[in-house]
Scaffold this motif. Structure first.
Motif, PDB file in Angstrom:
ATOM      1  N   PRO A 225       0.822  -1.225   0.000  1.00 39.94           N
ATOM      2  CA  PRO A 225       0.000   0.000   0.000  1.00 39.94           C
ATOM      3  C   PRO A 225       0.852   1.271   0.000  1.00 39.94           C
ATOM      4  O   PRO A 225       0.387   2.317  -0.457  1.00 39.94           O
ATOM      5  CB  PRO A 225      -0.826  -0.133   1.292  1.00 39.94           C
ATOM      6  CG  PRO A 225      -0.158  -1.179   2.105  1.00 39.94           C
ATOM      7  CD  PRO A 225       0.581  -2.070   1.174  1.00 39.94           C
ATOM      8  N   ASP A 226       2.088   1.203   0.497  1.00 43.72           N
ATOM      9  CA  ASP A 226       2.934   2.407   0.531  1.00 43.72           C
ATOM     10  C   ASP A 226       3.832   2.527  -0.692  1.00 43.72           C
ATOM     11  O   ASP A 226       4.754   3.342  -0.720  1.00 43.72           O
ATOM     12  CB  ASP A 226       3.804   2.409   1.800  1.00 43.72           C
ATOM     13  CG  ASP A 226       2.949   2.360   3.056  1.00 43.72           C
ATOM     14  OD1 ASP A 226       1.850   2.949   3.032  1.00 43.72           O
ATOM     15  OD2 ASP A 226       3.367   1.708   4.038  1.00 43.72           O
TER      16      ASP A 226
ATOM     17  N   ALA B  17      11.771  -9.710   1.831  1.00 45.41           N
ATOM     18  CA  ALA B  17      10.885  -8.650   2.330  1.00 45.41           C
ATOM     19  C   ALA B  17       9.418  -9.077   2.264  1.00 45.41           C
ATOM     20  O   ALA B  17       9.113 -10.256   2.419  1.00 45.41           O
ATOM     21  CB  ALA B  17      11.176  -7.357   1.572  1.00 45.41           C
ATOM     22  N   VAL B  18       8.512  -8.114   2.029  1.00 42.13           N
ATOM     23  CA  VAL B  18       7.070  -8.396   2.180  1.00 42.13           C
ATOM     24  C   VAL B  18       6.587  -9.526   1.268  1.00 42.13           C
ATOM     25  O   VAL B  18       5.845 -10.410   1.694  1.00 42.13           O
ATOM     26  CB  VAL B  18       6.258  -7.109   1.905  1.00 42.13           C
ATOM     27  CG1 VAL B  18       4.757  -7.387   1.998  1.00 42.13           C
ATOM     28  CG2 VAL B  18       6.651  -6.026   2.897  1.00 42.13           C
ATOM     29  N   PHE B  19       7.020  -9.481   0.022  1.00 35.51           N
ATOM     30  CA  PHE B  19       6.538 -10.466  -0.954  1.00 35.51           C
ATOM     31  C   PHE B  19       6.953 -11.897  -0.587  1.00 35.51           C
ATOM     32  O   PHE B  19       6.114 -12.783  -0.382  1.00 35.51           O
ATOM     33  CB  PHE B  19       7.001 -10.026  -2.359  1.00 35.51           C
ATOM     34  CG  PHE B  19       7.444 -11.095  -3.295  1.00 35.51           C
ATOM     35  CD1 PHE B  19       6.533 -11.985  -3.846  1.00 35.51           C
ATOM     36  CD2 PHE B  19       8.781 -11.205  -3.657  1.00 35.51           C
ATOM     37  CE1 PHE B  19       6.953 -12.971  -4.735  1.00 35.51           C
ATOM     38  CE2 PHE B  19       9.200 -12.176  -4.536  1.00 35.51           C
ATOM     39  CZ  PHE B  19       8.299 -13.077  -5.076  1.00 35.51           C
ATOM     40  N   GLU B  20       8.247 -12.138  -0.447  1.00 33.23           N
ATOM     41  CA  GLU B  20       8.691 -13.508  -0.146  1.00 33.23           C
ATOM     42  C   GLU B  20       8.246 -13.954   1.241  1.00 33.23           C
ATOM     43  O   GLU B  20       7.885 -15.120   1.449  1.00 33.23           O
ATOM     44  CB  GLU B  20      10.218 -13.610  -0.239  1.00 33.23           C
ATOM     45  CG  GLU B  20      10.730 -13.578  -1.661  1.00 33.23           C
ATOM     46  CD  GLU B  20      12.233 -13.758  -1.740  1.00 33.23           C
ATOM     47  OE1 GLU B  20      12.682 -14.443  -2.670  1.00 33.23           O
ATOM     48  OE2 GLU B  20      12.970 -13.221  -0.891  1.00 33.23           O
ATOM     49  N   THR B  21       8.278 -13.018   2.199  1.00 35.05           N
ATOM     50  CA  THR B  21       7.900 -13.382   3.570  1.00 35.05           C
ATOM     51  C   THR B  21       6.419 -13.768   3.630  1.00 35.05           C
ATOM     52  O   THR B  21       6.054 -14.750   4.281  1.00 35.05           O
ATOM     53  CB  THR B  21       8.216 -12.226   4.536  1.00 35.05           C
ATOM     54  OG1 THR B  21       9.612 -11.906   4.430  1.00 35.05           O
ATOM     55  CG2 THR B  21       7.913 -12.602   5.974  1.00 35.05           C
TER      56      THR B  21
ATOM     57  N   ASP C  35       9.905 -16.471  11.083  1.00 33.38           N
ATOM     58  CA  ASP C  35       9.741 -15.935  12.427  1.00 33.38           C
ATOM     59  C   ASP C  35       9.727 -14.409  12.321  1.00 33.38           C
ATOM     60  O   ASP C  35      10.770 -13.766  12.326  1.00 33.38           O
ATOM     61  CB  ASP C  35      10.888 -16.416  13.326  1.00 33.38           C
ATOM     62  CG  ASP C  35      10.715 -15.938  14.768  1.00 33.38           C
ATOM     63  OD1 ASP C  35       9.763 -15.160  15.023  1.00 33.38           O
ATOM     64  OD2 ASP C  35      11.521 -16.335  15.616  1.00 33.38           O
ATOM     65  N   LEU C  36       8.506 -13.871  12.204  1.00 33.13           N
ATOM     66  CA  LEU C  36       8.358 -12.415  12.001  1.00 33.13           C
ATOM     67  C   LEU C  36       8.955 -11.609  13.149  1.00 33.13           C
ATOM     68  O   LEU C  36       9.361 -10.464  12.955  1.00 33.13           O
ATOM     69  CB  LEU C  36       6.873 -12.051  11.843  1.00 33.13           C
ATOM     70  CG  LEU C  36       6.295 -11.897  10.438  1.00 33.13           C
ATOM     71  CD1 LEU C  36       4.968 -11.152  10.504  1.00 33.13           C
ATOM     72  CD2 LEU C  36       7.242 -11.151   9.492  1.00 33.13           C
TER      73      LEU C  36
ATOM     74  N   GLY D  58       8.143  -6.218   7.751  1.00 28.35           N
ATOM     75  CA  GLY D  58       7.181  -6.144   8.861  1.00 28.35           C
ATOM     76  C   GLY D  58       5.723  -6.223   8.461  1.00 28.35           C
ATOM     77  O   GLY D  58       4.896  -6.738   9.217  1.00 28.35           O
ATOM     78  N   SER D  59       5.381  -5.729   7.260  1.00 33.50           N
ATOM     79  CA  SER D  59       3.965  -5.737   6.877  1.00 33.50           C
ATOM     80  C   SER D  59       3.572  -6.989   6.100  1.00 33.50           C
ATOM     81  O   SER D  59       2.507  -7.035   5.478  1.00 33.50           O
ATOM     82  CB  SER D  59       3.630  -4.479   6.070  1.00 33.50           C
ATOM     83  OG  SER D  59       4.358  -4.472   4.866  1.00 33.50           O
ATOM     84  N   ALA D  60       4.413  -8.021   6.159  1.00 36.41           N
ATOM     85  CA  ALA D  60       4.062  -9.295   5.509  1.00 36.41           C
ATOM     86  C   ALA D  60       2.890  -9.939   6.244  1.00 36.41           C
ATOM     87  O   ALA D  60       2.726  -9.739   7.443  1.00 36.41           O
ATOM     88  CB  ALA D  60       5.267 -10.239   5.533  1.00 36.41           C
ATOM     89  N   SER D  61       2.071 -10.694   5.533  1.00 34.09           N
ATOM     90  CA  SER D  61       0.962 -11.396   6.196  1.00 34.09           C
ATOM     91  C   SER D  61       0.569 -12.651   5.418  1.00 34.09           C
ATOM     92  O   SER D  61       0.839 -12.758   4.219  1.00 34.09           O
ATOM     93  CB  SER D  61      -0.266 -10.479   6.312  1.00 34.09           C
ATOM     94  OG  SER D  61      -0.880 -10.325   5.042  1.00 34.09           O
TER      95      SER D  61
END
Ligand SMILES: [Zn+2]
Length: 252
Positions: free
Chosen positions: A161-162, A173-177, A189-190, A224-227
């Motif tokens: 979103p950013d 980062a967000v995509f792979e995590t 392990d976030l 950090g914003s991975a989900s």
């Protein structure tokens, strides 16, 4: 999964024209929070999901890849990152293609999950195709794809979103995590994500590498914003978009 089949079963599937998918990954650091096999596990999972829909065979993954570069994989100085030289990878790809051709495979997909592999896969394909041509095999078609290129604009907006930093900076980062959280939650392990700055590289490469430019954790942007939800969304999209693209490319 080719590695779980007997040779006669494999042979009869190949004789019926089965497409073979080969996941290409790496053994490479993925920050403090994720495992070294990330780049191999992800294209393997995508290959499985794709194969189920087009009745394809997934060959054993290549779990080592081209040398990690600072601007896309953190660089090759991390302990654990275990890379092949470009020449080795070219020959590996060439040997595998020639073998699959000998089996009778005529539709092969190289499913890449490690950006640095790209040019060496292309070169290996080229060398193999020339060799096959000399042997009179001219009816083999090979697709090379980076599975993440199938992420839609709409999904990019939701996952980032950013603003999307680009696939290279999305290392660990967000995509792979997010994908790993949805597929292999036990390997992420976030709580160990280090919220560092986004890597800020100059528009050139320097040798030896400038280690100051690389976030020390090895993750090139904050994860950090991975989900799980983001991971599931991307995986669903790959499973929906890649099979028809493969069939279309092969004229099926
Ligand atoms: Zn990766």
């Amino acid at each position: 999964m080719m590695g779980e089949m007997t040779w006669p079963d494999y042979k009869s599937r190949v004789e019926k024209g089965a497409i073979v998918l080969v996941p290409f990954g790496s053994t490479e650091q993925h920050g403090y929070h994720m495992c070294l096999g990330t780049d191999s596990l992800l294209p393997t999972a995508v290959s499985r999901a794709v194969a189920e829909q087009i009745d394809a065979i997934v060959a054993p993954a290549v779990n080592y890849g081209a040398r990690s570069q600072p601007k896309s994989g953190g660089g090759n100085h991390y302990i654990g990152t275990t890379s092949l030289s470009g020449v080795t990878l070219i020959h590996l790809v060439r040997d595998m293609i020639v073998e699959f051709a000998r089996h009778g495979v005529r539709r092969l997909v190289l499913m890449n999950g490690h950006m640095e592999n790209g040019p060496f896969l292309a070169e290996g394909v080229d060398v193999a195709m020339r060799e096959l041509k000399l042997e009179g095999i001219t009816d083999m078609t090979i697709l090379k794809l980076d599975y993440y290129e199938f992420t839609s604009e709409e999904t990019l907006k939701i996952v980032f979103p950013d603003g999307f930093p680009g696939w290279a900076l999305e290392h660990a980062a967000v995509f792979e995590t997010s994908l790993m959280m949805s597929l292999h939650p036990g390997m992420v392990d976030l709580s160990r994500v280090r919220e560092e700055r986004l890597a800020n590289f100059p528009p050139y490469d320097i040798y030896p590498a400038d280690l100051e430019a690389i976030p020390p954790s090895g993750a090139l942007s904050p994860a950090g914003s991975a989900s799980v939800e983001k991971g599931e969304r991307m995986m669903k999209e790959y499973a929906a978009l890649i099979p028809p693209a493969i069939l279309k490319a092969f004229g099926l």
